[in-house]
Design a protein around this motif. Structure first.
Motif, PDB file in Angstrom:
ATOM      1  N   GLU A  21      29.217  -5.972 -39.427  1.00 56.58           N
ATOM      2  CA  GLU A  21      27.822  -6.161 -39.854  1.00 56.58           C
ATOM      3  C   GLU A  21      26.942  -6.620 -38.696  1.00 56.58           C
ATOM      4  OE1 GLU A  21      25.243  -8.733 -43.149  1.00 56.58           O
ATOM      5  OE2 GLU A  21      27.438  -8.854 -43.099  1.00 56.58           O
ATOM      6  N   ARG A  22      27.458  -7.526 -37.871  1.00 56.24           N
ATOM      7  CA  ARG A  22      26.671  -8.058 -36.758  1.00 56.24           C
ATOM      8  C   ARG A  22      26.616  -7.090 -35.572  1.00 56.24           C
ATOM      9  NH1 ARG A  22      26.265 -13.987 -36.377  1.00 56.24           N
ATOM     10  NH2 ARG A  22      26.822 -14.907 -38.389  1.00 56.24           N
ATOM     11  N   PHE A  23      27.714  -6.345 -35.364  1.00 58.48           N
ATOM     12  CA  PHE A  23      27.797  -5.459 -34.201  1.00 58.48           C
ATOM     13  C   PHE A  23      28.235  -4.064 -34.665  1.00 58.48           C
ATOM     14  CE2 PHE A  23      28.874  -9.794 -32.959  1.00 58.48           C
ATOM     15  CZ  PHE A  23      27.902 -10.048 -31.991  1.00 58.48           C
ATOM     16  N   PRO A  24      27.314  -3.269 -35.217  1.00 57.18           N
ATOM     17  CA  PRO A  24      27.656  -1.955 -35.780  1.00 57.18           C
ATOM     18  C   PRO A  24      28.299  -1.010 -34.760  1.00 57.18           C
ATOM     19  CG  PRO A  24      25.445  -2.630 -36.444  1.00 57.18           C
ATOM     20  CD  PRO A  24      25.875  -3.595 -35.401  1.00 57.18           C
ATOM     21  N   ALA A  25      28.073  -1.248 -33.475  1.00 54.54           N
ATOM     22  CA  ALA A  25      28.612  -0.344 -32.454  1.00 54.54           C
ATOM     23  C   ALA A  25      30.134  -0.334 -32.429  1.00 54.54           C
ATOM     24  CB  ALA A  25      28.073  -0.732 -31.077  1.00 54.54           C
ATOM     25  N   VAL A  30      36.902  -0.411 -35.234  1.00 50.91           N
ATOM     26  CA  VAL A  30      37.519  -1.357 -36.164  1.00 50.91           C
ATOM     27  C   VAL A  30      38.172  -0.605 -37.315  1.00 50.91           C
ATOM     28  CG1 VAL A  30      37.038  -3.171 -37.859  1.00 50.91           C
ATOM     29  CG2 VAL A  30      36.057  -3.320 -35.562  1.00 50.91           C
ATOM     30  N   ARG A  31      37.487   0.407 -37.837  1.00 46.40           N
ATOM     31  CA  ARG A  31      38.060   1.195 -38.937  1.00 46.40           C
ATOM     32  C   ARG A  31      39.249   2.029 -38.458  1.00 46.40           C
ATOM     33  NH1 ARG A  31      32.497   1.785 -40.424  1.00 46.40           N
ATOM     34  NH2 ARG A  31      32.369   3.692 -39.193  1.00 46.40           N
ATOM     35  N   GLU A  32      39.130   2.616 -37.261  1.00 41.18           N
ATOM     36  CA  GLU A  32      40.199   3.483 -36.753  1.00 41.18           C
ATOM     37  C   GLU A  32      41.494   2.701 -36.533  1.00 41.18           C
ATOM     38  OE1 GLU A  32      41.181   6.433 -32.957  1.00 41.18           O
ATOM     39  OE2 GLU A  32      39.215   5.470 -33.142  1.00 41.18           O
ATOM     40  N   HIS A  33      41.369   1.444 -36.078  1.00 42.47           N
ATOM     41  CA  HIS A  33      42.549   0.638 -35.756  1.00 42.47           C
ATOM     42  C   HIS A  33      42.828  -0.395 -36.848  1.00 42.47           C
ATOM     43  CE1 HIS A  33      42.526   2.558 -31.896  1.00 42.47           C
ATOM     44  NE2 HIS A  33      41.350   2.061 -31.582  1.00 42.47           N
ATOM     45  N   GLU A  34      42.637   0.002 -38.081  1.00 37.68           N
ATOM     46  CA  GLU A  34      42.874  -0.915 -39.198  1.00 37.68           C
ATOM     47  C   GLU A  34      44.303  -1.455 -39.154  1.00 37.68           C
ATOM     48  OE1 GLU A  34      42.685  -0.944 -44.108  1.00 37.68           O
ATOM     49  OE2 GLU A  34      42.134   0.847 -42.968  1.00 37.68           O
ATOM     50  N   GLY A  35      44.417  -2.782 -39.259  1.00 38.98           N
ATOM     51  CA  GLY A  35      45.716  -3.433 -39.236  1.00 38.98           C
ATOM     52  C   GLY A  35      46.213  -3.787 -37.848  1.00 38.98           C
ATOM     53  N   SER A  42      39.905  -5.742 -28.974  1.00 41.54           N
ATOM     54  CA  SER A  42      39.626  -5.083 -27.691  1.00 41.54           C
ATOM     55  C   SER A  42      38.333  -4.285 -27.747  1.00 41.54           C
ATOM     56  CB  SER A  42      40.783  -4.158 -27.311  1.00 41.54           C
ATOM     57  OG  SER A  42      41.956  -4.890 -27.058  1.00 41.54           O
ATOM     58  N   ALA A  43      38.066  -3.660 -28.886  1.00 40.72           N
ATOM     59  CA  ALA A  43      36.826  -2.900 -29.026  1.00 40.72           C
ATOM     60  C   ALA A  43      35.616  -3.814 -28.863  1.00 40.72           C
ATOM     61  CB  ALA A  43      36.795  -2.213 -30.391  1.00 40.72           C
ATOM     62  N   TRP A  44      35.722  -5.018 -29.416  1.00 41.51           N
ATOM     63  CA  TRP A  44      34.622  -5.983 -29.283  1.00 41.51           C
ATOM     64  C   TRP A  44      34.498  -6.455 -27.837  1.00 41.51           C
ATOM     65  CZ3 TRP A  44      34.376 -11.640 -31.352  1.00 41.51           C
ATOM     66  CH2 TRP A  44      33.043 -12.056 -31.404  1.00 41.51           C
ATOM     67  N   ALA A  45      35.624  -6.681 -27.169  1.00 38.04           N
ATOM     68  CA  ALA A  45      35.588  -7.099 -25.770  1.00 38.04           C
ATOM     69  C   ALA A  45      34.975  -6.011 -24.892  1.00 38.04           C
ATOM     70  CB  ALA A  45      36.998  -7.443 -25.297  1.00 38.04           C
ATOM     71  N   ARG A  46      35.300  -4.744 -25.167  1.00 37.63           N
ATOM     72  CA  ARG A  46      34.701  -3.655 -24.389  1.00 37.63           C
ATOM     73  C   ARG A  46      33.199  -3.577 -24.628  1.00 37.63           C
ATOM     74  NH1 ARG A  46      39.244  -0.891 -26.301  1.00 37.63           N
ATOM     75  NH2 ARG A  46      37.984   0.385 -27.708  1.00 37.63           N
ATOM     76  N   TYR A  47      32.782  -3.884 -25.854  1.00 33.87           N
ATOM     77  CA  TYR A  47      31.351  -3.900 -26.146  1.00 33.87           C
ATOM     78  C   TYR A  47      30.655  -4.978 -25.309  1.00 33.87           C
ATOM     79  CZ  TYR A  47      26.999  -4.397 -28.797  1.00 33.87           C
ATOM     80  OH  TYR A  47      25.679  -4.475 -29.160  1.00 33.87           O
ATOM     81  N   ALA A  48      31.306  -6.137 -25.176  1.00 35.06           N
ATOM     82  CA  ALA A  48      30.755  -7.210 -24.343  1.00 35.06           C
ATOM     83  C   ALA A  48      30.645  -6.759 -22.883  1.00 35.06           C
ATOM     84  CB  ALA A  48      31.623  -8.459 -24.450  1.00 35.06           C
ATOM     85  N   ALA A  61      24.760 -12.671 -25.184  1.00 24.75           N
ATOM     86  CA  ALA A  61      24.696 -14.039 -25.707  1.00 24.75           C
ATOM     87  C   ALA A  61      25.085 -14.068 -27.187  1.00 24.75           C
ATOM     88  CB  ALA A  61      23.291 -14.598 -25.511  1.00 24.75           C
ATOM     89  N   ARG A  62      24.696 -13.035 -27.950  1.00 21.16           N
ATOM     90  CA  ARG A  62      25.089 -12.949 -29.358  1.00 21.16           C
ATOM     91  C   ARG A  62      26.611 -12.831 -29.496  1.00 21.16           C
ATOM     92  NH1 ARG A  62      23.821  -8.438 -31.968  1.00 21.16           N
ATOM     93  NH2 ARG A  62      24.172  -9.457 -33.965  1.00 21.16           N
ATOM     94  N   VAL A  63      27.218 -12.028 -28.617  1.00 25.43           N
ATOM     95  CA  VAL A  63      28.674 -11.866 -28.642  1.00 25.43           C
ATOM     96  C   VAL A  63      29.354 -13.198 -28.381  1.00 25.43           C
ATOM     97  CG1 VAL A  63      30.649 -10.785 -27.497  1.00 25.43           C
ATOM     98  CG2 VAL A  63      28.593  -9.433 -27.969  1.00 25.43           C
ATOM     99  N   ILE A  64      28.926 -13.891 -27.330  1.00 25.05           N
ATOM    100  CA  ILE A  64      29.541 -15.173 -26.963  1.00 25.05           C
ATOM    101  C   ILE A  64      29.354 -16.203 -28.071  1.00 25.05           C
ATOM    102  CG2 ILE A  64      29.443 -17.085 -25.320  1.00 25.05           C
ATOM    103  CD1 ILE A  64      28.637 -15.026 -23.190  1.00 25.05           C
ATOM    104  N   ASP A  65      28.158 -16.228 -28.637  1.00 26.30           N
ATOM    105  CA  ASP A  65      27.866 -17.199 -29.699  1.00 26.30           C
ATOM    106  C   ASP A  65      28.762 -16.973 -30.912  1.00 26.30           C
ATOM    107  OD1 ASP A  65      26.161 -19.300 -30.920  1.00 26.30           O
ATOM    108  OD2 ASP A  65      25.595 -17.660 -32.265  1.00 26.30           O
ATOM    109  N   TYR A  66      28.927 -15.700 -31.316  1.00 24.54           N
ATOM    110  CA  TYR A  66      29.766 -15.429 -32.489  1.00 24.54           C
ATOM    111  C   TYR A  66      31.243 -15.674 -32.176  1.00 24.54           C
ATOM    112  CZ  TYR A  66      31.500 -13.202 -36.710  1.00 24.54           C
ATOM    113  OH  TYR A  66      32.136 -12.955 -37.911  1.00 24.54           O
ATOM    114  N   PHE A  67      31.643 -15.385 -30.958  1.00 22.19           N
ATOM    115  CA  PHE A  67      33.023 -15.672 -30.542  1.00 22.19           C
ATOM    116  C   PHE A  67      33.309 -17.166 -30.683  1.00 22.19           C
ATOM    117  CE2 PHE A  67      36.181 -16.964 -27.451  1.00 22.19           C
ATOM    118  CZ  PHE A  67      37.165 -15.993 -27.537  1.00 22.19           C
ATOM    119  N   GLN A  68      32.413 -17.995 -30.178  1.00 25.26           N
ATOM    120  CA  GLN A  68      32.614 -19.445 -30.245  1.00 25.26           C
ATOM    121  C   GLN A  68      32.612 -19.956 -31.686  1.00 25.26           C
ATOM    122  OE1 GLN A  68      29.375 -20.684 -27.688  1.00 25.26           O
ATOM    123  NE2 GLN A  68      30.696 -20.778 -25.876  1.00 25.26           N
TER     124      GLN A  68
END
Length: 351
Positions: A21-25, A30-35, A42-48, A61-68
């Motif tokens: 919801e926060r990061f649609p990209a 996320v759906r492809e690698h379900e489970g 890793s997909a989120w880290a690559r987005y960062a 900054a949004r990524v880091i904030d949500y990670f924390q």
């Protein structure tokens, strides 16, 4: 004293729902690698990393904030996946026909730390197989996996490796693991399995050079020691070049000869003889190889370039339609015994 299991404040399902919801990209990955938590993280880290590369500092900054906010609220498996993904992320440069940008990228890399055995092998392999721009109509796709430590050994990582290998085989990507000092027997067996599953070749360093730490002695009855550069050139030549059935393999010193598409012209006649005139077509093929012959044969074999039998079939009278739709892109041989001698012809499966 009673020990009460830790209950995460944020379930994995809830975390992933919020993440998408926060990061649609990252939703598609996320759906492809379900489970597979490590690949989803890793997909989120690559987005960062993409945000850093393009100077999107507010989004970073949004990524880091949500990670924390979330890293200490999720279950231990997801927490580990997040830490590994963001601290052991992969640096990549896309595939290119130009050598210099790749060399510049390699020279910019630095190794730090050390001793953190094992490594995030599954993530690097997933990025290489899924994210790089492999040419759709390439005659050969080679992936060199260089490592001196095994992957993390847990169900998530093993499932990720299995998924990557299935995708690599489907794309016709041959895996060529190169084992350096530091690996153990379980890693050797795993790397041999990865090579076998993709019709690649397991390569290993030895102590003969006198460079580096001690190298594991391979589990094999015999092997030949060669200079690494010479061996790699030999492997690239074997896998990357092909020609029509009876033409010799060209040298790397000159450009490869184009493959003649015999589907559009006459079928290839493979070494006709009085007792066993035969032909196979089309060459190259993407799904079916037709084989026709005179006389009687009991069994038809298909082998890869290493001589490994990858298909056996009992042919019908004087003809066979060999199904190759599940074969990766590469060079193969069709072989059979006439009762007096072996006949064979080389052909190309091209996706």
């Amino acid at each position: 004293m009673e020990l009460i299991p830790h209950q995460p404040a944020l379930t994995r399902a809830r975390f992933l729902a919020e993440l998408v919801e926060r990061f649609p990209a990252v939703a598609e990955d996320v759906r492809e690698h379900e489970g597979l938590s490590h690949l989803q993280a890793s997909a989120w880290a690559r987005y960062a990393n993409t945000c850093v590369a393009h100077g999107h500092l507010q989004e970073l900054a949004r990524v880091i904030d949500y990670f924390q906010q979330t890293v200490e609220q999720v279950d231990s498996t997801t927490e580990n996946a997040l830490y590994v993904s963001f601290l052991e992320h992969s640096r990549t440069t896309n595939l290119s026909a130009h050598l210099q940008p790749t060399l510049d990228f390699i020279r910019q890399q630095q190794a730090g730390g050390g001793g953190d055995f094992p490594e995030a092998v599954d993530q690097a392999l997933a990025v290489a197989v899924n994210d790089l721009s492999w040419t759709p109509h390439a005659k050969a796709r080679l992936l060199f996996l260089i490592l001196d430590a095994p992957p993390h050994e847990n169900p998530q990582v093993l499932a990720s490796l299995q998924q990557s290998i299935r995708k690599a085989a489907a794309k016709g990507i041959r895996l060529i693991p190169l084992a350096a000092s530091g690996i153990d027997k379980s890693t050797e067996y795993l790397m041999r399995s990865l090579a076998l599953a993709t019709n690649g070749t397991y390569v290993f360093l030895t102590d003969d050079s006198g460079v580096g730490e001690a190298h594991l002695k391979p589990t094999t009855d015999q092997f030949e020691v060669e200079q690494l550069t010479r061996l790699l050139v030999k492997l690239v030549t074997k896998y990357a070049y092909t020609a029509d059935c009876q033409a010799p393999t060209p040298s790397l010193a000159g450009p490869p000869k184009p493959v003649v598409d015999t589907a559009a012209v006459a079928p290839t006649t493979a070494r006709p003889a009085k007792a066993s005139a035969w032909k196979c077509y089309p060459n190259p093929t993407s799904d079916i190889l037709h084989v026709e012959w005179e006389g009687e044969i009991k069994e038809l074999l298909v082998t890869d370039v290493t001589g490994k039998v990858v298909l056996r079939t009992l042919p019908a009278h004087h003809q066979a339609a060999v199904q190759l739709s599940n074969f990766p892109t590469g060079i193969y041989f069709v072989r059979f015994f006439t009762g007096k001698k072996w006949e064979q012809a080389r052909f190309l499966v091209r996706r």
